[in-house]
Design a protein around this motif. Structure first.
Motif, PDB file in Angstrom:
ATOM      1  N   UNK A  38       0.865  -1.177   0.000  1.00  0.00           N
ATOM      2  CA  UNK A  38       0.000   0.000   0.000  1.00  0.00           C
ATOM      3  C   UNK A  38       0.910   1.237   0.000  1.00  0.00           C
ATOM      4  N   UNK A  39       0.688   2.179  -0.930  1.00  0.00           N
ATOM      5  CA  UNK A  39       1.575   3.351  -0.953  1.00  0.00           C
ATOM      6  C   UNK A  39       1.593   4.067   0.402  1.00  0.00           C
ATOM      7  N   UNK A  40       2.786   4.371   0.885  1.00  0.00           N
ATOM      8  CA  UNK A  40       2.891   5.085   2.158  1.00  0.00           C
ATOM      9  C   UNK A  40       2.903   4.186   3.367  1.00  0.00           C
ATOM     10  N   UNK A  41       2.805   2.897   3.175  1.00  0.00           N
ATOM     11  CA  UNK A  41       2.737   1.968   4.300  1.00  0.00           C
ATOM     12  C   UNK A  41       3.819   0.909   4.135  1.00  0.00           C
ATOM     13  N   UNK A  58       6.558   3.874  -2.064  1.00  0.00           N
ATOM     14  CA  UNK A  58       6.207   5.292  -1.932  1.00  0.00           C
ATOM     15  C   UNK A  58       5.115   5.633  -2.936  1.00  0.00           C
ATOM     16  N   UNK A  59       4.620   6.858  -2.911  1.00  0.00           N
ATOM     17  CA  UNK A  59       3.437   7.113  -3.730  1.00  0.00           C
ATOM     18  C   UNK A  59       3.776   7.319  -5.190  1.00  0.00           C
ATOM     19  N   UNK A  60       5.073   7.312  -5.506  1.00  0.00           N
ATOM     20  CA  UNK A  60       5.452   7.341  -6.918  1.00  0.00           C
ATOM     21  C   UNK A  60       5.729   5.941  -7.451  1.00  0.00           C
ATOM     22  N   UNK A  62       7.909   3.654  -6.170  1.00  0.00           N
ATOM     23  CA  UNK A  62       9.233   3.080  -5.905  1.00  0.00           C
ATOM     24  C   UNK A  62       9.190   2.229  -4.639  1.00  0.00           C
TER      25      UNK A  62
END
Lengths: 124, 890
Positions: A38-41, A58-60, A62
């Motif tokens: 999950x992005x950010x987690x 990350x939210x991009x 990566x």
């Protein structure tokens, strides 16, 4: 998670290289699929030698991996921290005493003398 | 009494002596300080600041069994402060400066010829300089029976402990002899112990030294309104005792008798000058060790400071601020400064809160100068009395403020000058007539803002302009302003902001590195624009440099909480782990449990009002036994189970949910518990059904996300067994309904809640709480409890009352409908989680080994339960200073 559907890479395998040697293509460990993140987690990964890594998306898009053990408390919890970015570099903030660790080089942003391991990651 | 015979503790510092001093210690002169009270400690700090602790061997003889503590706040011990919290001595201070502190070992004699001091333990010290800071002792009038069992004085922590102990065993009624400052403090303490309390004052009014007749009358009404019986204009003739020799009452000078099981003498203090008398130093006619302007006695090797000294102006000062000045004066003389300080007398202005009433007096409060004029504002309805004394040419000479001392910070520094506005405007309440609130901005640079540390407005401005301080804490550190009694902190904040703004520095009130908006501004944006995602808010309203970044750990949970609070209104999912929201939550919210130090979690099911059936207790017991969890009863009347691993949480919760439990939200910034006493159902004193009300309230507000945790309690009668006045919102039953208190707090900075409204019906009570909570959620800063919020917001309690009781902003309808929407949309987070396999999937220790428990989470036995086995190789850590996170107590 069901939300990431557009990219074919969603089901791509995320692999991590536990050793920090220069080569060793055979040493990559498959840990999960990209859509399991999950992005950010973060999530925790159990490595063959019993140590643990914390894996973040990350939210991009990566993927980063550092040691899961919080050096300030000894607890294996860094994967459960909140992420953020400072000066364009992503970091995770320990959920226990809130020290921040750079996801790219493992440096502690709040105490220069402390560093956690960094692992190479790739998607295949 | 001060003369305790407590154990002679080995000092914390003896071993460390010399740590601060180099090898020439043998050649260093010895300075002996007798007395380690507030002034003594201040003297040590003044020595350390001037580097004198390195040049002297400093030895302190202290009679009390503990190092210096805040005697001014003694009474706060009864509002939950421990003796340790009152301490004034920073940990490690003595060791760092190589000071030897002998506790419980008072000086008994001084031989000035030989220059030695002998202590009770027999310790004999040679001195080069002797500083006496022996303070004062309480004056006990010579009435028959004054030594009976049950008679006390009120001066030290030991006195307080003795009163508390005796009151608990023998007393329901207490009388205080003396209605001055300390007498009122003592009466407040007795009231705090639950005693019916009387105050006997010989003068015709309370606090005769500080306030005039009008002020005394306002004070009397307020004090009586608190349930204290006041007897003025009468003296104490005799303390009456029963056959057992214990106090049973007092005989008064008007022939009347007063029943009391305990008597506290608080009729003033006298300088403790015996040590000086015995060694032949001159003392004043009415006591006090005579000193000159440098606080030196007749003997050039001996100084006296604080309450034991008779200053060169012929006065003995019983206040701490002049004592501090004397301490600085002696340190300055010992440092042989080029321009040594001189103590020629001090301002005896005071501002204090007695029994919750603000009382201040400054300058020539009684108009003793003659030929002066009074400007008086008196309001017996609100118990406010303000008087200014001005001279014929308009110079402000002094004044008295009772009930509302807000203007003290501005008025005291103006004393001696002609104020820039008419004096009438200075006493009228804000909003009345043309009253113009006069801020510290109007003061001249020479005006003293902090009288405890004698810091002028000019020095504070300089801290900002010359020393680059940008926050109040920095200015406090730089100037010491605001670190004494704290009454100037508000003025300090205004000055710092004004100075920064004047200097073109934009004061950044932003939430964090990502947002230059405050939480309240973000709340309004989310509500007005219907924002449902963090990304939308960050990319649309964040700081330019933060947009399209990862955000940060400060704003993520704040935004998550805002969206959760407003979910029904903006159309977001109310489930905190849906989609993007899952990535915003602190680990506690993410796993719906409380992270503990070894990476395990604790589990707290909701037990509304603390009421639980035996069947449910058995279920909790069985679960704790089956999973090997450590159990503990919480302060909020529920049960905490510790030591669960991530993958155990769903299994534990499915059993809890099956048994009818739901999430207790102990992990969230949300409603924790509504504690209750058993109320009228069982208790012979109860007047309302407090348990039912507590359950109703807990179920109404469960799951409400707020800026910080919320705690509540309901007491069934005025005895207040549920401790409602220490809660964010507390309810106390009256014979005709409920009283609602708000803004209370326990923890590190206890605060008694303020009464918001009285004698409410059930429906009125609930409506007011709805509005109060929603207004708090709307306007508070992140991690700001209701107590500090109430202290911070402009207008304080009165403003909150205007908004939520009188609807002065016209928003009550909206606040109520927001709460109604929250209640209608509440669902149990754990039941929802268990129903969804995808949500359950994240409850694993390892993504690549879902069935493997985390091997680093290990336990060892202790007292028949488990405790974490901690890894040996942690480097230990202090929290980074910037961290905002609050504690995770239940």
């Amino acid at each position: 998670m069901s939300t990431v559907t557009e990219a074919p890479a969603a089901t791509a395998q995320v692999q991590l290289r536990p050793g920090d040697g220069e080569d060793g293509p055979a040493d990559w460990v498959t840990v999960c699929t990209l859509d399991g993140l999950l992005p950010g987690r973060g999530v925790a990964v159990l490595l063959p030698d019993g140590t643990q890594a914390a894996l973040f998306l990350d939210h991009e898009g990566r993927v980063h991996a550092i040691g899961n053990r919080d050096p300030f408390t000894g607890a294996a919890v860094l994967s459960r921290g909140l992420t953020g970015s400072a000066g364009g570099r992503p970091y995770v903030c320990s959920p226990l005493l809130k020290q921040r660790f750079d996801l790219a080089d493992g440096r502690c942003l709040d105490d220069e003398s402390v560093r956690v391991p960094v692992y190479a990651v790739r998607t295949v | 009494m001060a003369a305790n015979t407590a154990t002679t503790e080995t000092t914390e510092t003896r071993a460390a002596t010399g740590a601060g001093g180099p090898a020439e210690s043998a050649a260093r002169p010895t300075l002996v300080l007798v007395g380690h009270g507030m002034v003594g400690q201040r003297f040590l700090e003044a020595l350390a600041e001037r580097g004198l602790t390195a040049r002297h061997r400093v030895v302190v003889l202290c009679e009390e069994p503990r190092p210096a503590y805040d005697r001014v706040r003694l009474t706060s011990y009864f509002s939950g402060r421990s003796p340790e919290e009152l301490s004034l001595t920073e940990a490690g201070f003595m060791a760092r400066h190589g000071i030897e502190l002998h506790l419980g070992d008072p000086a008994e004699s001084v031989d000035r010829e030989a220059r030695t001091v002998t202590a009770r333990s027999g310790l004999r010290l040679s001195y080069d300089t002797l500083v006496l800071a022996t303070g004062s002792y309480p004056f006990v009038p010579p009435v028959p029976g004054r030594d009976a069992e049950g008679c006390f004085v009120y001066r030290t922590i030991e006195d307080l402990l003795a009163i508390e102990e005796y009151a608990g065993r023998h007393a329901t009624t207490g009388a205080v002899v003396g209605g001055g400052l300390l007498g009122l403090e003592a009466a407040g303490a007795l009231k705090g112990l639950g005693l019916t309390s009387h105050i006997v004052e010989f003068a015709p009014r309370l606090m005769p030294v500080q306030v005039d007749e009008g002020g005394g009358a306002a004070l009397l009404r307020t004090v009586e309104g608190m349930g204290l019986a006041v007897h003025t204009g009468v003296g104490t003739q005799e303390v009456l005792t029963g056959e057992d020799g214990r106090v049973r009452g007092m005989k008064l000078s008007d022939g009347g008798e007063l029943a009391a099981d305990l008597v506290v003498f608080s009729a003033g203090v006298r300088p403790r000058d015996q040590l000086a008398r015995d060694c032949g130093l001159p003392v004043g006619e009415r006591g006090g060790i005579a000193v000159d302007e440098s606080c030196r006695t007749e003997d050039p090797h001996v100084y006296a400071i604080g309450e034991c000294a008779l200053a060169s102006d012929g006065r003995v000062y019983g206040l701490v601020a002049p004592g501090y000045e004397m301490a600085e004066t002696v340190a300055s003389a010992l440092a042989a400064e080029e321009a040594p300080l001189a103590f020629t007398g001090a301002d005896t202005s005071t501002k204090l809160k007695l029994l919750g009433v603000d009382v201040a007096s400054f300058g020539d409060a009684h108009g003793a100068a003659g030929d002066c004029l009074d400007v008086v504002y008196a309001n017996s309805r609100t118990g406010v009395y303000k008087k200014l004394v001005v001279s014929a040419d308009g110079t402000l000479l002094g004044g008295v403020l009772v009930g509302d001392a807000e203007a003290y910070g501005t008025l005291r520094p103006l004393t001696g000058s002609v104020p820039p506005v008419d004096p009438e405007q200075l006493v009228l309440p804000a909003g009345a007539g043309d009253a113009a609130p006069l801020g510290p901005g109007a003061l001249p640079d020479s005006a003293v803002i902090c009288s405890c540390h004698n810091v002028s407005k000019g020095s504070i401005r300089e801290a900002v302009t010359a020393h680059s301080c940008t926050t109040v804490p920095e200015v406090k550190k730089c100037t010491k302003a605001g670190t004494g009694c704290g009454s100037c902190v508000k003025a300090l904040g205004q000055l710092v902001t004004a100075e920064l703004e004047a200097g073109g520095v934009e004061v950044d009130k932003g939430l964090c590195r990502c947002f230059d908006r405050t939480r309240q501004e973000l709340y309004e944006i989310v509500l007005a624009l219907g924002v449902t995602s963090y990304r939308e808010l960050l990319d649309g309203h964040g700081r330019e440099e933060a947009r399209r970044g990862e955000g940060c750990e400060v704003c993520k949970p704040v935004v998550a909480s805002l969206i959760a609070s407003l979910a029904p209104a903006v159309g977001a999912s109310g489930y905190v782990l849906d989609g993007e929201q899952a990535a915003l939550q602190d680990t506690n919210d993410h796993f719906l449990a409380n992270l503990q130090k070894n990476g395990s979690y604790s589990v707290v099911p909701r037990i509304p009002g603390g009421e639980i059936t035996p069947e449910k207790l058995i279920v909790i017991g069985e679960i704790a036994r089956d999973f090997g969890l450590y159990t503990k009863i919480t302060g909020g009347q529920r049960i905490d189970m510790f030591g669960a691993r991530v993958e155990q949480l769903p299994v534990i919760w499915s059993r809890l949910v099956d048994a009818g439990f739901e999430s207790g939200h102990a992990y969230g910034k949300s409603l924790r518990t509504v504690k209750s006493c058993v109320g009228s159902t069982w208790c012979r004193y109860g007047v309302q059904d407090s348990v039912r009300m507590a359950i109703d309230l807990e179920l109404r507000y469960r799951g409400l996300r707020s800026p910080h945790k919320l705690k509540s309690a309901v007491s069934g009668c005025a005895r207040e067994c549920a401790e409602a006045q220490s809660k964010d919102f507390g309810v106390i039953a009256t014979s005709s309904g409920w009283n609602l208190y708000v803004g209370g707090n326990g923890g590190a900075t206890p605060r008694h809640a303020d009464l918001l409204a009285k004698d409410l019906s059930d429906a009125e009570l609930v409506r007011l709480i709805d509005r109060f909570l929603m207004f708090y959620i709307r306007t508070a800063e992140p991690l700001e409890r209701t107590a500090s919020w109430l202290e911070r917001i402009d207008g304080g309690l009165a403003h909150v009352q205007d908004v939520v009781v009188h609807d002065s902003l016209g928003i009550c309808g909206q606040l109520e409908s927001l709460m109604a929407a929250h209640i209608a949309h509440y669902r149990d987070e754990w039941a929802e989680t268990l129903d969804d396999p995808e949500r359950l999937a994240r409850f694993v220790s390892f993504v690549n080994a879902p069935d493997t428990p985390d091997p680093t989470v290990r336990f060892v036995p202790e007292r028949d339960q488990i405790k974490p086995e901690l890894p040996l190789l942690s480097i230990g850590g202090r929290r980074p200073e910037a961290s905002l996170e609050g504690s995770a107590r239940v």
